[in-house]
Design a protein around this motif. Structure first.
Motif, mmCIF file in Angstrom:
data_model
loop_
_atom_site.group_PDB
_atom_site.id
_atom_site.type_symbol
_atom_site.label_atom_id
_atom_site.label_comp_id
_atom_site.label_asym_id
_atom_site.label_seq_id
_atom_site.Cartn_x
_atom_site.Cartn_y
_atom_site.Cartn_z
ATOM 1 N N ILE A 219 16.104 24.732 21.342
ATOM 2 C CA ILE A 219 16.064 26.067 21.932
ATOM 3 C C ILE A 219 15.586 25.995 23.372
ATOM 4 O O ILE A 219 16.177 26.587 24.273
ATOM 5 C CB ILE A 219 15.149 26.986 21.102
ATOM 6 C CG1 ILE A 219 15.776 27.240 19.731
ATOM 7 C CG2 ILE A 219 14.891 28.311 21.823
ATOM 8 C CD1 ILE A 219 14.859 27.952 18.770
ATOM 9 N N TRP A 220 14.499 25.250 23.596
ATOM 10 C CA TRP A 220 13.915 25.192 24.932
ATOM 11 C C TRP A 220 14.829 24.487 25.927
ATOM 12 O O TRP A 220 15.113 24.999 27.003
ATOM 13 C CB TRP A 220 12.561 24.503 24.875
ATOM 14 C CG TRP A 220 11.473 25.332 24.261
ATOM 15 C CD1 TRP A 220 11.392 26.696 24.218
ATOM 16 C CD2 TRP A 220 10.312 24.845 23.590
ATOM 17 N NE1 TRP A 220 10.247 27.087 23.569
ATOM 18 C CE2 TRP A 220 9.554 25.986 23.174
ATOM 19 C CE3 TRP A 220 9.822 23.582 23.294
ATOM 20 C CZ2 TRP A 220 8.357 25.872 22.485
ATOM 21 C CZ3 TRP A 220 8.628 23.470 22.608
ATOM 22 C CH2 TRP A 220 7.895 24.609 22.215
ATOM 23 N N TYR A 221 15.289 23.252 25.579
ATOM 24 C CA TYR A 221 16.032 22.506 26.594
ATOM 25 C C TYR A 221 17.398 23.118 26.869
ATOM 26 O O TYR A 221 17.887 23.056 27.997
ATOM 27 C CB TYR A 221 16.113 21.010 26.274
ATOM 28 C CG TYR A 221 16.989 20.543 25.139
ATOM 29 C CD1 TYR A 221 18.367 20.726 25.132
ATOM 30 C CD2 TYR A 221 16.426 19.824 24.072
ATOM 31 C CE1 TYR A 221 19.160 20.255 24.106
ATOM 32 C CE2 TYR A 221 17.202 19.348 23.033
ATOM 33 C CZ TYR A 221 18.571 19.565 23.058
ATOM 34 O OH TYR A 221 19.351 19.090 22.033
ATOM 35 N N ARG A 222 18.011 23.736 25.871
ATOM 36 C CA ARG A 222 19.297 24.375 26.137
ATOM 37 C C ARG A 222 19.162 25.510 27.141
ATOM 38 O O ARG A 222 19.992 25.667 28.039
ATOM 39 C CB ARG A 222 19.908 24.898 24.837
ATOM 40 C CG ARG A 222 20.547 23.821 23.976
ATOM 41 C CD ARG A 222 21.219 24.441 22.786
ATOM 42 N NE ARG A 222 22.021 23.465 22.061
ATOM 43 C CZ ARG A 222 22.840 23.779 21.056
ATOM 44 N NH1 ARG A 222 22.944 25.039 20.675
ATOM 45 N NH2 ARG A 222 23.533 22.841 20.440
ATOM 46 N N THR B 217 20.068 27.766 32.421
ATOM 47 C CA THR B 217 19.546 28.579 33.519
ATOM 48 C C THR B 217 19.750 27.897 34.861
ATOM 49 O O THR B 217 20.211 28.504 35.829
ATOM 50 C CB THR B 217 18.052 28.879 33.301
ATOM 51 O OG1 THR B 217 17.905 29.669 32.117
ATOM 52 C CG2 THR B 217 17.456 29.633 34.485
ATOM 53 N N TYR B 218 19.443 26.614 34.924
ATOM 54 C CA TYR B 218 19.542 25.928 36.214
ATOM 55 C C TYR B 218 20.968 25.500 36.546
ATOM 56 O O TYR B 218 21.293 25.327 37.719
ATOM 57 C CB TYR B 218 18.543 24.770 36.276
ATOM 58 C CG TYR B 218 17.163 25.318 36.533
ATOM 59 C CD1 TYR B 218 16.727 25.571 37.823
ATOM 60 C CD2 TYR B 218 16.318 25.659 35.477
ATOM 61 C CE1 TYR B 218 15.488 26.133 38.064
ATOM 62 C CE2 TYR B 218 15.067 26.220 35.709
ATOM 63 C CZ TYR B 218 14.662 26.451 37.007
ATOM 64 O OH TYR B 218 13.433 27.020 37.244
ATOM 65 N N ARG B 219 21.831 25.386 35.559
ATOM 66 C CA ARG B 219 23.255 25.245 35.875
ATOM 67 C C ARG B 219 23.743 26.497 36.583
ATOM 68 O O ARG B 219 24.533 26.430 37.531
ATOM 69 C CB ARG B 219 24.061 25.025 34.595
ATOM 70 C CG ARG B 219 24.000 23.614 34.037
ATOM 71 C CD ARG B 219 24.822 23.501 32.770
ATOM 72 N NE ARG B 219 24.749 22.170 32.196
ATOM 73 C CZ ARG B 219 25.298 21.847 31.018
ATOM 74 N NH1 ARG B 219 25.943 22.775 30.318
ATOM 75 N NH2 ARG B 219 25.201 20.622 30.558
ATOM 76 N N SER B 220 23.280 27.642 36.104
ATOM 77 C CA SER B 220 23.657 28.909 36.736
ATOM 78 C C SER B 220 23.180 28.958 38.179
ATOM 79 O O SER B 220 23.923 29.378 39.074
ATOM 80 C CB SER B 220 23.062 30.074 35.936
ATOM 81 O OG SER B 220 23.293 31.296 36.588
ATOM 82 N N ARG C 4 20.592 30.252 44.609
ATOM 83 C CA ARG C 4 19.843 29.132 45.191
ATOM 84 C C ARG C 4 19.092 29.565 46.444
ATOM 85 O O ARG C 4 17.967 29.123 46.693
ATOM 86 C CB ARG C 4 20.795 27.972 45.521
ATOM 87 C CG ARG C 4 21.467 27.359 44.321
ATOM 88 C CD ARG C 4 22.106 26.011 44.652
ATOM 89 N NE ARG C 4 22.968 26.054 45.814
ATOM 90 C CZ ARG C 4 24.273 26.336 45.766
ATOM 91 N NH1 ARG C 4 24.851 26.646 44.614
ATOM 92 N NH2 ARG C 4 25.015 26.318 46.867
ATOM 93 N N GLU C 5 19.700 30.432 47.230
ATOM 94 C CA GLU C 5 19.034 30.930 48.431
ATOM 95 C C GLU C 5 17.761 31.697 48.076
ATOM 96 O O GLU C 5 16.727 31.546 48.730
ATOM 97 C CB GLU C 5 19.991 31.833 49.217
ATOM 98 C CG GLU C 5 20.995 31.084 50.065
ATOM 99 C CD GLU C 5 20.323 30.364 51.226
ATOM 100 O OE1 GLU C 5 19.472 30.978 51.901
ATOM 101 O OE2 GLU C 5 20.651 29.188 51.457
#
Length: 223
Positions: A90-93, A98-101, A109-110
């Motif tokens: 659950i956590w790592y997915r 989130t960071y792929r987004s 990113r800005e």
């Protein structure tokens, strides 16, 4: 914006899209209300009426659910683990997703970069809103008692934020090329290992317990 008149909902969407375009073109520090208004086909006064300020518009953008998922109680019930060994997945997915987004969206990113700026009122508001959203996400997905999940999350999410910013700046970290998919595959595998390790400690600890369980299975909906 649910429940608002249709025209206001559509106008708000145009303003948000204009903000994204503005950040994408100029970066967060050079965003201008006049250009946003022109792109959205509205008056500057209307933007202030809807959001109070440019900073208010940015905060709205961060909190509208495009960057951080907003889970309904029903979805959370389906995500709730049956046993402690399910926590790592659950956590790592969610962290990876989130960071792929963030990596796929220059405006996102800005705004992440704004958290590193000092003595800037806009950066302060953006940073506070980002932290509130990350805190909400962590609190929603904790599912355990007896361990400091916020501290663990601060370490991992802080590292992922830093790596995402370094990638935008075309930098390497410990020799890993963050401009490449291969580099990020290594980072994501490391995130999995870290959460699996933390999960094992939770499983082995008598002090860590799951919160109340409301469903009979985990909905395997994340990639």
């Amino acid at each position: 914006m649910e429940g608002l008149p249709r025209n206001r909902t559509q106008t708000t969407q145009r303003i948000v899209e204009a903000l994204e375009e503005e950040i994408n073109e100029w970066g967060w520090q050079a965003v201008a209300v006049n250009r946003i208004a022109q792109k959205a086909g509205v008056s500057k006064t209307l933007i202030y009426r809807y959001f109070g300020s440019l900073e208010g518009l940015m905060v709205y953008y961060l909190k509208m659910g495009k960057l951080f998922p907003v889970f309904t109680p029903q979805v959370l019930d389906h995500l709730r683990p049956l046993q402690k060994s399910d926590l790592a997945r659950i956590w790592y997915r969610q962290v990876i997703q989130t960071y792929r987004s963030f990596r796929s969206s220059k405006p996102a990113r800005e705004l992440l970069k704004a958290t590193l700026s000092e003595s800037d009122p806009t950066a302060d508001m953006v940073s506070e809103a980002l932290d509130e959203e990350l805190t909400r996400l962590v609190e929603q997905l904790t599912f355990v008692e007896g361990t400091d999940t916020k501290a663990v999350s601060a370490v991992i999410l802080g590292a992922m934020s830093y790596l995402t910013i370094m990638a935008q700046n075309n930098r390497t970290v410990v020799g890993i090329d963050l401009r490449s998919e291969a580099g990020w595959e290594r980072i994501e595998e490391a995130v999995k290992l870290l959460y699996i390790g933390v999960n094992k400690l939770a499983v082995d600890s008598d002090e860590v317990t799951l919160t109340s369980q409301l469903v009979n299975a985990i909905d395997d909906q994340w990639p």
